[in-house]
Design an enzyme around this catalytic site. Structure first.
Site, PDB file in Angstrom:
ATOM      1  N   HIS A 186       0.885  -1.155   0.000  1.00 56.90           N
ATOM      2  CA  HIS A 186       0.000   0.000   0.000  1.00 56.90           C
ATOM      3  C   HIS A 186       0.924   1.206   0.000  1.00 56.90           C
ATOM      4  O   HIS A 186       1.869   1.262   0.784  1.00 56.90           O
ATOM      5  CB  HIS A 186      -0.879  -0.014   1.246  1.00 56.90           C
ATOM      6  CG  HIS A 186      -1.527   1.309   1.521  1.00 56.90           C
ATOM      7  ND1 HIS A 186      -2.664   1.720   0.889  1.00 56.90           N
ATOM      8  CD2 HIS A 186      -1.181   2.307   2.351  1.00 56.90           C
ATOM      9  CE1 HIS A 186      -2.995   2.928   1.330  1.00 56.90           C
ATOM     10  NE2 HIS A 186      -2.117   3.309   2.218  1.00 56.90           N
TER      11      HIS A 186
ATOM     12  N   CYS B  75      -4.758   1.945  -4.494  1.00 55.41           N
ATOM     13  CA  CYS B  75      -3.960   3.019  -3.919  1.00 55.41           C
ATOM     14  C   CYS B  75      -2.697   3.238  -4.715  1.00 55.41           C
ATOM     15  O   CYS B  75      -2.224   4.373  -4.873  1.00 55.41           O
ATOM     16  CB  CYS B  75      -3.618   2.695  -2.471  1.00 55.41           C
ATOM     17  SG  CYS B  75      -2.809   1.092  -2.276  1.00 55.41           S
TER      18      CYS B  75
END
Lengths: 169, 602
Positions: free
Chosen positions: A39, A109
């Protein structure tokens, strides 16, 4: 090509969502070694920006539930001012980066981070991050899990949503 | 003037201007947050010219345009070449909403001071608050925050429950332990997890599960030591079944219960306890720990356990036929083979490890009177549920089936059985009988007889009655219906049944060389007829007794009186065991002694 204005440093924060589990389990479950479920977020102007199931969010750097990042990559400097950047983010948040547009595999993301990094600095984020979805999908396990994973929205709590119109949180 | 090499329609409009600037035309992609356009422009063009193009295309005022390339803002006075903008590259565009943006940011700044942006390290420009609150509720920064923590889990959708388990852990080991702890303390959680479609999906893929299991190093070790496990793991049917079980907590509970029952039953089978113990230490324990590590429960324990235990049993009964009736009716089955064997058993008196004691030896023989047998029978009659449970356990059937299909395995197990070690003859017999026996075991009728406690009790009574009869009135036997009785049905006998039970045929049976053929052939080959197991067993019994009786008009006791006395003088005080041994050996004292000594479980 010297910057006429101030230069703002841009950083890439990389988190491993699996907290090391991927490194251990991926050979078993996927058959290939994945060092992490990445992430990422962009840190600039003293804030961290990321895209999640609720849209684009921001928070103090390292301020999400994920804690401090596993890796920090310097992307360089940008001349883009915060003001302009915010405009940019708002526009993004209304269009391609609305919360509901979040897709774990294709539009996540890291997609956002990649785009923003290029906007700010012209540089892309490391390919091992953007290659992750295809790596996972190329395994039988990934294919099996795909329908389930598709429904997952990762939204590390601890940030505020940036959105000019609706407030997803 | 078609100087445009690009020659796309968009360019034509600008061709005049482009031409004015001269130079090659390059295609530059201009990307806004909302969309993206390709603009052809001369590579020598200045930024302001570029902006002109853009404003036309994007319908925005030039001053609203902010062009960014490689992190730099393109100022009007610059040229594209200055920034290294070439053909095919992408330039970012932000269309300022001018006043709104600035206004917004300033208000945001003022009101958001208290927001979750304590970090004041902004690079100078707008305060951090603005970043957070741009567009959103000003000053309500903190409010989204509390709801955010929930987002992580809700966002996860189905994974939320799983995520709750351990997302907070700092490392994998901790996570695992936490998970285990939680699982142990909260049985609900397990069912919750099982219900989680993600888990269910995973579990319905046997290959996947097998992979996961095999990857656990402990399991790997386990598999090396016990190839049966890997065989089991490689059997997709089995895996699927296990997965089903694991998915259905109720079913699993049931199975566990069955297994527990079965295990306690197995204890009472000759040599069963040993087998059990072996099984446990070799397989189950490590499996438990290995599996628990991975899953927090051990769906395989049942399977692993059964594999071994049930394996051991059937073979033994082969001879007896009605395995299921160890205690019960002196089923002729056992002796069916007419093998000499056993009878000895000896004193192994009912010890927990070998309650039947004799059982093993009686295998081929009708030593049902042995004390061990009695105790076993007693046990069974006391707890009819045992058999029922054992037999009804699904895995029993599959074990039986697999055994039937794989006679080598069965014979192997049989051979390895220590009880048979000293008796090659018996082994041979068993080996021959194996296929038949296995078949018989599958006979549902037989199984049903075994599962019916009352039937078994009745059989037991019959046996006892016959025994009495034999001792009291040996001459009566011959008048009873002689052979011809289709070796009835050895109630197949689920392996579980104390194989040892040489059901029935009290003494007499077997041995006598004169009459082995009829009983043995009859009994041994009993096909899975089983139409009326009880009746047939009775017949068999009688047949055998008849056969035994024919051997001599005397009871073995009488015949071997002298030998018996000799044996007791030597110190073999167990008269019955002696008798059995003698019967088995046909009166040969030395062999009988060997038998008595040899079958002592050490």
């Amino acid at each position: 090509m010297d910057s006429n204005g101030t230069a703002f440093p841009v950083q890439l924060y990389i988190y491993d969502l699996s907290r090391g589990m991927a490194r251990q389990l991926s050979p078993i479950m996927l058959g290939k070694q994945l060092d992490g479920i990445w992430h990422t977020s962009i840190v600039v102007y003293g804030d961290e920006f990321f895209f999640g199931g609720v849209g684009i969010s921001s928070c103090p750097p390292g301020g999400t539930m994920l804690g401090p990042p596993d890796t920090v990559v310097e992307l360089g400097n940008t001349e883009v001012t915060e003001e302009i950047f915010m405009d940019y983010l708002s526009s993004l948040g209304e269009t391609t980066y609305r919360g509901e547009r979040y897709r774990l595999f294709e539009h996540n993301c890291n997609t956002f981070t990649n785009e923003v990094a290029q906007f700010l600095t012209g540089m892309k984020i490391p390919s091992y991050i953007t290659d992750l979805p295809s790596e996972v999908l190329s395994t039988p396990f990934g294919q099996v899990l795909r329908p389930i994973l598709d429904s997952i929205h990762i939204a590390p709590p601890g940030g505020n949503v940036i959105n000019s119109q609706n407030n997803h949180s | 003037m078609a100087e445009n090499s690009g020659a796309d329609p968009a360019v034509e409009g600008k061709s005049e201007e482009n031409a004015a600037t001269g130079g090659t035309i390059i295609m530059v992609t201009v990307k806004t947050p909302k969309d993206k356009e390709e603009i052809a422009i001369s590579e020598d063009a200045s930024v302001s010219q570029f902006k002109e193009e853009i404003s036309k295309r994007f319908k925005a005022k030039q001053d609203q345009l902010v062009l960014i390339f490689a992190g730099k803002i393109l100022k009007d006075g610059d040229t594209l070449g200055q920034h290294g903008i070439k053909d095919g590259l992408t330039v970012h565009l932000v269309i300022k909403t001018a006043q709104k943006a600035t206004g917004g940011s300033s208000t945001a700044a003022s009101s958001s001071s208290g927001t979750s942006q304590p970090n004041s390290s902004n690079a100078g420009t707008a305060n951090p608050g603005s970043a957070a609150n741009l567009g959103t509720s000003q000053g309500s920064g903190p409010s989204p925050a509390p709801s955010q923590p929930a987002n992580l889990f809700t966002g996860f959708g189905d994974l939320s429950s799983l995520a709750n388990l351990g997302m907070g852990s700092s490392n994998f080991m901790e996570l695992q332990q936490q998970m285990q702890r939680q699982l142990m303390s909260n049985p609900e959680m397990l069912s919750q997890i099982m219900e989680n479609p993600l888990v269910q999906n995973m579990m319905s893929n046997p290959d996947l599960m097998r992979q996961m299991i095999m990857a656990n190093p402990q399991m790997q070790q386990l598999m090396e030591r016990n190839p049966e496990i890997s065989h089991m793991l490689n059997n997709p049917e089995l895996m699927r079944q296990t997965m089903e079980l694991a998915r259905n907590p109720a079913m699993m509970q049931e199975m566990m219960r069955n297994q527990d029952r079965a295990l306690s039953n197995l204890e009472s089978i000759p040599g069963g306890y040993n087998a059990l113990r072996r099984m446990y230490t070799d397989i189950q324990e490590p499996m438990f720990s290995a599996a628990r590590e991975q899953f927090g429960n051990n769906p395989f324990s049942a399977l692993g356990g059964n594999a071994d235990s049930s394996g051991a049993q059937p073979s033994r009964t082969e001879n007896r036929e009605p395995l299921p009736n160890p205690w019960g009716p002196p089923d002729a089955s056992s002796t069916g083979t007419g093998t000499t064997t056993t009878s000895t058993t000896t004193s192994t008196t009912p010890s927990v490890s070998n309650p039947l004691g004799i059982g093993s030896s009686s295998l081929g023989n009708g030593v049902f009177n042995s004390p061990g047998m009695q105790s076993l029978m007693q046990q069974i009659s006391e707890n009819p549920q045992l058999m029922q449970n054992m037999l009804s356990a699904p895995y029993m059937r599959s074990m039986m089936q697999s055994l039937a299909q794989n006679p080598e395995v069965a014979s192997q197990v049989l051979m390895n059985n220590p009880l048979f070690a000293g008796n090659p003859q018996l082994q041979e017999q068993m080996r021959h009988q194996l296929p038949v026996f296995l078949q018989q075991m599958q006979n549902p009728e037989a199984l049903s007889v075994m599962t019916n406690p009352r039937a078994m009790q009745a059989l037991m009574q019959i046996q006892q009655g016959l025994q009495t009869l034999q001792t009291e009135a040996p001459g009566l036997m011959p008048s009873l219906i002689p052979g011809g009785v289709p070796p009835g049905v050895p109630p197949g006998v689920p392996a579980g049944v104390p194989a040892g039970v040489p059901v029935g045929i009290p003494t007499g049976v077997t041995v006598t060389p004169e009459n082995p053929p009829p009983p043995s052939s009859g009994l041994g080959s009993t096909p899975a007829a089983g139409t009326n197991p009880t009746q047939q067993q009775l017949m068999q019994q009688m047949l055998q007794m008849f056969a035994g009786g024919n051997a001599s008009t005397q009871t073995p006791e009488v015949r071997f009186q002298q030998q018996l006395e000799q044996l007791s003088a030597m110190g073999f005080i167990n008269r019955e065991a002696n008798l059995q041994a003698l019967i088995a050996t046909g009166g040969d004292i030395n062999a009988a002694i060997e038998r008595l000594l040899g079958s002592q479980p050490s």
